[in-house]
Design an enzyme around this catalytic site. Sequence first.
Site, short mmCIF file in Angstrom:
data_model
loop_
_atom_site.label_atom_id
_atom_site.label_comp_id
_atom_site.label_asym_id
_atom_site.label_seq_id
_atom_site.Cartn_x
_atom_site.Cartn_y
_atom_site.Cartn_z
N TYR A 1 2.90 4.80 0.70
CA TYR A 1 3.51 5.46 1.85
C TYR A 1 2.46 6.38 2.49
O TYR A 1 1.68 7.02 1.79
CB TYR A 1 4.70 6.31 1.41
CG TYR A 1 5.84 5.54 0.79
CD1 TYR A 1 6.48 4.51 1.49
CD2 TYR A 1 6.31 5.84 -0.48
CE1 TYR A 1 7.55 3.82 0.94
CE2 TYR A 1 7.40 5.17 -1.04
CZ TYR A 1 8.00 4.16 -0.32
OH TYR A 1 9.06 3.47 -0.87
N ASP B 1 0.85 -1.19 0.00
CA ASP B 1 0.00 0.00 0.00
C ASP B 1 0.88 1.24 0.00
O ASP B 1 2.08 1.16 0.21
CB ASP B 1 -1.02 -0.01 1.15
CG ASP B 1 -0.39 0.06 2.53
OD1 ASP B 1 0.81 -0.23 2.66
OD2 ASP B 1 -1.12 0.40 3.47
N HIS C 1 11.17 -9.35 1.04
CA HIS C 1 10.85 -7.93 0.87
C HIS C 1 12.09 -7.08 1.13
O HIS C 1 12.92 -7.44 1.97
CB HIS C 1 9.72 -7.56 1.85
CG HIS C 1 9.08 -6.26 1.53
ND1 HIS C 1 9.61 -5.04 1.93
CD2 HIS C 1 7.94 -5.96 0.85
CE1 HIS C 1 8.82 -4.06 1.50
NE2 HIS C 1 7.81 -4.59 0.84
N PHE D 1 6.84 1.88 -4.18
CA PHE D 1 8.21 2.12 -3.72
C PHE D 1 8.76 3.49 -4.10
O PHE D 1 9.79 3.91 -3.58
CB PHE D 1 9.18 1.03 -4.21
CG PHE D 1 8.88 -0.34 -3.66
CD1 PHE D 1 9.14 -0.64 -2.34
CD2 PHE D 1 8.33 -1.33 -4.47
CE1 PHE D 1 8.86 -1.90 -1.82
CE2 PHE D 1 8.05 -2.59 -3.96
CZ PHE D 1 8.31 -2.87 -2.63
#
Length: 224
Positions: free
Chosen positions: A69, A67, A189, A80
């Site tokens: 920031y 989701d 991740h 990202f």
Amino acid sequence: MLDVKIEESWKEVLKQEFSKSYFQQIAAHLKTERATKKVIYPPGSLIFNAFYQTPFHKVKVVILGQDPYYGIGQAMGLCFSVPDGIPPPPSLQNIFKELHTDIGMPIPSTGNLTPWAKQGVFLLNAVLTVRANEAASHSKIGWINFTDAVIKKISEEKKDIVFILWGKFAQEKQILIDETKHTILKAAHPSPLSAFNGFFGCKHFSRTNENLVKNGIEPINWRL
């Protein structure tokens, strides 16, 4: 539909999704929150930025995030990525470290990944909005139904796409992808909590380009 910028090829591919009741409920939910003065990221014009920057017919690579920031000024509708002038968050810093190790890319001064998106890297968050300072606050409003449908459409209607799945959440989307037509790259991740468990050293950027070239597709220039 929400008043957003979305490229025409996506409008055609997703027109049935936009007309479904769950999508209307997403729009109503966002409208209600705005009416009660909730701050939502990214700004309305950037909610579908991934779909605006990377037309459906240009998608070569899919990187899946979770989701947006939730800090001020960070979210820009590309997973990202942060706008110019915003310091790269820790996960993005680790992505840049792996890029440097993998392909020798100098650590960039910007965290804005728009140049990747324009080359066909579809930077998709599974959830497209979030309330300010409340992580995962919109994870249950219907976005996952929508983005699962997007992943399925890419899998069904295209071939030779490289899907990059970092972390458990992204890897659960593997069931939506036809592995006989596409390449799936999986690793931990890039978060500081997990990057040392297999993200560092995954070489996903060079491996992506190897797969693209093998299929006669122009590779991605990862340098920013």
